[in-house]
Write an enzyme that holds these catalytic residues in place. Structure first.
Site, short mmCIF file in Angstrom:
data_model
loop_
_atom_site.label_atom_id
_atom_site.label_comp_id
_atom_site.label_asym_id
_atom_site.label_seq_id
_atom_site.Cartn_x
_atom_site.Cartn_y
_atom_site.Cartn_z
N GLU A 148 -4.86 2.20 2.90
CA GLU A 148 -4.86 1.01 3.75
C GLU A 148 -4.88 1.38 5.23
O GLU A 148 -5.57 0.73 6.03
CB GLU A 148 -3.61 0.16 3.43
CG GLU A 148 -3.60 -1.21 4.09
CD GLU A 148 -2.90 -1.25 5.45
OE1 GLU A 148 -2.90 -2.32 6.08
OE2 GLU A 148 -2.37 -0.20 5.89
N GLU A 149 -4.15 2.40 5.59
CA GLU A 149 -3.98 2.72 7.00
C GLU A 149 -5.23 3.32 7.65
O GLU A 149 -5.38 3.23 8.87
CB GLU A 149 -2.80 3.68 7.19
CG GLU A 149 -1.44 3.13 6.76
CD GLU A 149 -0.92 2.02 7.66
OE1 GLU A 149 -1.68 1.56 8.53
OE2 GLU A 149 0.23 1.61 7.49
N ASP A 173 0.08 4.42 1.07
CA ASP A 173 -0.09 5.43 2.12
C ASP A 173 0.71 5.06 3.36
O ASP A 173 1.13 3.91 3.54
CB ASP A 173 -1.56 5.61 2.47
CG ASP A 173 -2.21 4.33 2.95
OD1 ASP A 173 -1.93 3.26 2.38
OD2 ASP A 173 -3.03 4.38 3.90
N ASP A 175 4.04 -6.47 3.34
CA ASP A 175 3.63 -5.54 4.40
C ASP A 175 3.79 -6.13 5.79
O ASP A 175 3.09 -5.73 6.71
CB ASP A 175 2.17 -5.11 4.16
CG ASP A 175 1.76 -3.94 5.03
OD1 ASP A 175 2.64 -3.22 5.53
OD2 ASP A 175 0.54 -3.74 5.21
N HIS A 217 3.44 3.01 13.26
CA HIS A 217 2.31 3.88 13.60
C HIS A 217 2.65 4.87 14.70
O HIS A 217 1.75 5.50 15.27
CB HIS A 217 1.06 3.07 13.99
CG HIS A 217 0.51 2.23 12.89
ND1 HIS A 217 -0.73 1.63 12.95
CD2 HIS A 217 1.02 1.88 11.67
CE1 HIS A 217 -0.95 0.95 11.84
NE2 HIS A 217 0.11 1.09 11.05
N ASP A 270 6.56 1.26 6.93
CA ASP A 270 5.28 0.59 6.78
C ASP A 270 4.42 1.44 5.85
O ASP A 270 3.94 2.49 6.25
CB ASP A 270 4.61 0.44 8.15
CG ASP A 270 3.18 -0.03 8.08
OD1 ASP A 270 2.76 -0.54 7.03
OD2 ASP A 270 2.46 0.14 9.09
N HIS A 303 0.85 -1.21 0.00
CA HIS A 303 0.00 0.00 0.00
C HIS A 303 0.88 1.25 0.00
O HIS A 303 1.95 1.28 0.62
CB HIS A 303 -0.97 0.00 1.18
CG HIS A 303 -0.36 0.00 2.54
ND1 HIS A 303 0.03 1.15 3.19
CD2 HIS A 303 -0.08 -1.02 3.39
CE1 HIS A 303 0.51 0.84 4.38
NE2 HIS A 303 0.47 -0.46 4.54
#
Length: 486
Positions: free
Chosen positions: A146-147, A79, A170, A458, A116, A77
């Site tokens: 995705e996030e 983003d 991922d 994150h 990530d 992904h």
């Protein structure tokens, strides 16, 4: 910017990661990166297209003589999670990520790094441009959002992809390969709560909880890290005997990140203020003891404000809201009985806001069992119905059912033994990989997920181990070449 990345090995991967760092790409703002990748594909003569949602596919024909090999889809992904430390102002829609290397790890100054899933995307791009690689038909699928919602995967066009094997890039642990993951759903709660003007003799004060580590709401949910919303609500609950009423509340910024900070403005009788401050000081010491060894930097303060108090929730509304939040499930709900050490079901109280009487909660439920996801969402709805709130469930996505007898998995394990001298750990992850969604749309696909070692995803503590990127790249190249000999 980030010119030092060009000197790292493997150079093809880091060169592309530099492009990703220099191109802002928070969820919902991937358009500039998509355009950059399309221009790159044009220069290499690679076919590319998008589906109606904007997901990008780049294709490369098989090496001569390998046209009959199974088509391989490299998937990641585009983003990244946008998190910055409070003292580090950063506009993720405009500013590049500023990276640095220390002790064999790559980090970012004050923000998430975007490893990530930037390193998975960079590796896929490097495979596509590798002229020395022998391969079957290749597709790279780069999804959006995705996030925040799994939006790109959920909206992916059916019948669009041609491949038979999907390599999701991922994952975040070296020496491991993932064959299953949790599903999940966002639970959104909203209410307009009654408020009243400050009474004579009331003072306003600011309650702040900062200094937590944060982290990934799936991968890190079992580590005992502090959740700022859970902890600040606990403090508010302890202060209710002082006649506290909430004016506003702001905690967390993303539903899939463990909240690191939370703040509340409140009013209370002036003669209760000193006692409330003492209570908060005692609670800070108590919470520090409880979090010792996992979250040692917690700071909890209550300070009087000079400005006159404004509107606040009524005493009853404030009491009910704090009680509901205090009772809401948060953290690990159940461990798997079939997969020892794996979280089955959890909930993250990700984002809590209150302003002008309007309350909003965004919570992320995850589970290896879709029925448990639905049940947890229903429990949250039942709880907040008691205070008159409206609840809706959005962005639900299924889990990925493991296939431990997969021929693709056996091939990966053989290569791992040959190249690294050890068997990989075969894992199921308590996080939302897109494989479950993609498998529902393309049930014929064989899938595995692997990647380099990433920690602190994150959160602004996100970092990637440089040596693991080399291992990841070598394994990916070897697997693509091995599949060409099918």
């Amino acid at each position: 910017m980030n010119a030092h990345l060009d000197q790292l090995e493997p150079r093809p991967v880091w060169r592309h990661f530099r492009t990703l760092c220099n191109t802002p790409r928070p969820s919902g703002h991937e358009a500039a990166l998509v355009a950059t990748l399309e221009q790159w594909a044009e220069r290499l003569g690679l076919a590319h297209d998008r589906d109606d949602y904007g997901n990008l596919r780049v294709r490369k024909p098989a090496s001569p003589g390998h046209e009959s090999a199974p088509g391989v889809i490299l998937q990641g992904h585009l983003d990244m999670v946008a998190q910055a430390n409070a003292e580090h102002p950063h506009d993720f829609t405009l500013d590049p990520i500023d990276t640095w290397v220390a002790d064999g790890w790559l980090r970012a100054h004050g923000t998430t790094l975007g490893a990530d899933n930037g390193l998975g995307v960079a590796a896929a791009l490097a495979i596509l441009e590798d002229q020395s690689l022998i391969h079957g038909p290749l597709e790279a699928l780069f999804t959006l959002e995705e996030e925040t919602s799994m939006g790109g995967a959920l909206a992916l066009a059916e019948g669009w992809l041609d491949g038979r094997v999907l390599l999701n890039l991922d994952s975040e642990d070296r020496g491991q390969v993932y064959i299953g993951c949790a599903g999940g759903a966002d639970v959104l709660v909203e209410a307009q709560l009654p408020s009243a003007a400050a009474a004579k003799g009331e003072r306003s004060a600011r309650l702040s909880l900062t200094g937590l580590s944060g982290g990934h709401s799936g991968i890190d949910i079992h580590k005992g890290l502090g959740n700022a919303n859970r902890l600040l609500v606990r403090v508010l609950r302890a202060l209710q005997g002082s006649g506290v009423r909430l004016c506003d509340y702001h905690g967390g910024t993303l539903r899939n990140a463990l909240p690191r900070e939370a703040f509340a403005t409140l009013v209370l009788p002036a003669d209760e203020l000193a006692g409330a401050i003492q209570c908060v000081e005692a609670l800070e010491a108590e919470l520090r003891r409880e979090l010792a060894g996992v979250d040692d930097q917690l700071i909890l303060t209550l300070a009087a404000l000079d400005e006159p108090p404004g509107e606040a929730l009524t005493l009853q509304a404030s009491h009910l809201l704090v009680a509901a939040l205090h009772a809401a499930p948060c953290g690990v709900e159940r461990m798997s009985t079939q997969l020892p050490g794996v979280v089955e079901t959890s909930n993250n109280l990700g984002v809590v806001n209150l302003a002008a009487g309007r309350f909003m909660l965004c919570s992320l439920v995850r589970s290896l069992r879709d029925t448990a996801t639905h049940d947890m969402a229903d429990r949250l709805a039942a709880l907040f119905e008691l205070i008159g709130a409206r609840t809706r469930v959005e962005n639900a996505y299924p889990g990925w059912t493991p296939q431990p007898d997969s021929a693709l998995l056996a091939r990966f394990c053989r290569l791992h033994r040959q190249r690294l001298g050890s068997d990989p750990e075969i894992k199921v992850i308590h996080a939302g990989l897109e494989c479950g969604i993609l498998g529902g749309k393309y049930p014929h696909l064989e899938m595995i997920s692997f990647g380099p070692l990433i920690r602190g995803a994150h959160s602004p503590d996100e970092r990637v181990e440089l040596a693991s990127v080399t291992e990841f790249w070598d394994l990916l190249r070897a697997l693509v070449e091995d599949l060409a000999q099918h």
